[in-house]
Write a protein that holds these residues in place. Structure first.
Motif, PDB file in Angstrom:
ATOM      1  N   ASP A  16      59.589  42.428  73.917  1.00  0.00           N
ATOM      2  CA  ASP A  16      58.609  43.439  73.526  1.00  0.00           C
ATOM      3  C   ASP A  16      58.139  43.222  72.088  1.00  0.00           C
ATOM      4  O   ASP A  16      58.895  42.801  71.228  1.00  0.00           O
ATOM      5  CB  ASP A  16      59.205  44.840  73.652  1.00  0.00           C
ATOM      6  N   TYR A  18      56.341  45.156  68.835  1.00  0.00           N
ATOM      7  CA  TYR A  18      56.106  46.467  68.234  1.00  0.00           C
ATOM      8  C   TYR A  18      55.441  46.312  66.875  1.00  0.00           C
ATOM      9  O   TYR A  18      55.629  45.316  66.200  1.00  0.00           O
ATOM     10  CB  TYR A  18      57.443  47.184  67.970  1.00  0.00           C
ATOM     11  N   LEU A  32      53.248  47.316  71.680  1.00  0.00           N
ATOM     12  CA  LEU A  32      51.987  46.642  71.961  1.00  0.00           C
ATOM     13  C   LEU A  32      52.011  46.058  73.377  1.00  0.00           C
ATOM     14  O   LEU A  32      53.066  45.681  73.869  1.00  0.00           O
ATOM     15  CB  LEU A  32      51.750  45.519  70.946  1.00  0.00           C
ATOM     16  N   PRO A  33      50.849  45.941  73.997  1.00  0.00           N
ATOM     17  CA  PRO A  33      50.795  45.386  75.358  1.00  0.00           C
ATOM     18  C   PRO A  33      50.827  43.860  75.363  1.00  0.00           C
ATOM     19  O   PRO A  33      50.161  43.222  76.170  1.00  0.00           O
ATOM     20  CB  PRO A  33      49.466  45.926  75.892  1.00  0.00           C
ATOM     21  N   LYS A  35      53.339  40.267  75.160  1.00  0.00           N
ATOM     22  CA  LYS A  35      54.665  39.690  75.347  1.00  0.00           C
ATOM     23  C   LYS A  35      54.750  38.417  74.511  1.00  0.00           C
ATOM     24  O   LYS A  35      53.765  37.971  73.932  1.00  0.00           O
ATOM     25  CB  LYS A  35      54.922  39.375  76.833  1.00  0.00           C
ATOM     26  N   ASP A  38      52.152  35.825  75.138  1.00  0.00           N
ATOM     27  CA  ASP A  38      50.825  36.150  74.600  1.00  0.00           C
ATOM     28  C   ASP A  38      50.709  35.714  73.147  1.00  0.00           C
ATOM     29  O   ASP A  38      49.677  35.196  72.732  1.00  0.00           O
ATOM     30  CB  ASP A  38      50.552  37.654  74.711  1.00  0.00           C
ATOM     31  N   ASN A  53      47.946  51.819  72.428  1.00  0.00           N
ATOM     32  CA  ASN A  53      48.148  52.856  73.440  1.00  0.00           C
ATOM     33  C   ASN A  53      48.266  54.255  72.840  1.00  0.00           C
ATOM     34  O   ASN A  53      48.145  55.239  73.547  1.00  0.00           O
ATOM     35  CB  ASN A  53      49.364  52.540  74.318  1.00  0.00           C
ATOM     36  N   HIS A  56      44.020  54.439  71.305  1.00  0.00           N
ATOM     37  CA  HIS A  56      43.004  53.698  72.058  1.00  0.00           C
ATOM     38  C   HIS A  56      41.981  52.970  71.187  1.00  0.00           C
ATOM     39  O   HIS A  56      40.909  52.607  71.664  1.00  0.00           O
ATOM     40  CB  HIS A  56      42.311  54.590  73.086  1.00  0.00           C
TER      41      HIS A  56
END
Length: 79
Positions: A16, A18, A32-33, A35, A38, A53, A56
């Motif tokens: 994850d 952060y 954060l979306p 990994k 990414d 998130n 937005h």
């Protein structure tokens, strides 16, 4: 030279990613979306859209190293 105002620090805990604080709404410990894979793609030249998130708000991440994300716009206040 990399513009420091376009960078934001992040932390990686296992898979994850952060940030300690959102640069827009100041919420703490935002997941954060992204990994690990990414971040590798970003560091190799890919651009990724990041939508926080918590509020937005959107930014495009254009580069990353082991400590910082580089965005296409300023994330830090100019003081």
């Amino acid at each position: 030279m990399i513009p420091f105002q376009n960078t934001w620090p992040y932390e990686q805990i296992q898979q994850d990613i952060y940030v300690h604080e959102c640069p827009f709404c100041n919420k703490s410990n935002v997941l954060l979306p992204f990994k690990k894979k990414d971040l590798l793609e970003i560091s190799e030249g890919a651009k990724k859209l990041l939508v926080f998130n918590c509020c937005h708000n959107k930014i495009t991440i254009v580069d990353a190293d082991q400590d910082y994300l580089l965005a296409n716009q300023p994330l830090r206040n100019k003081r």
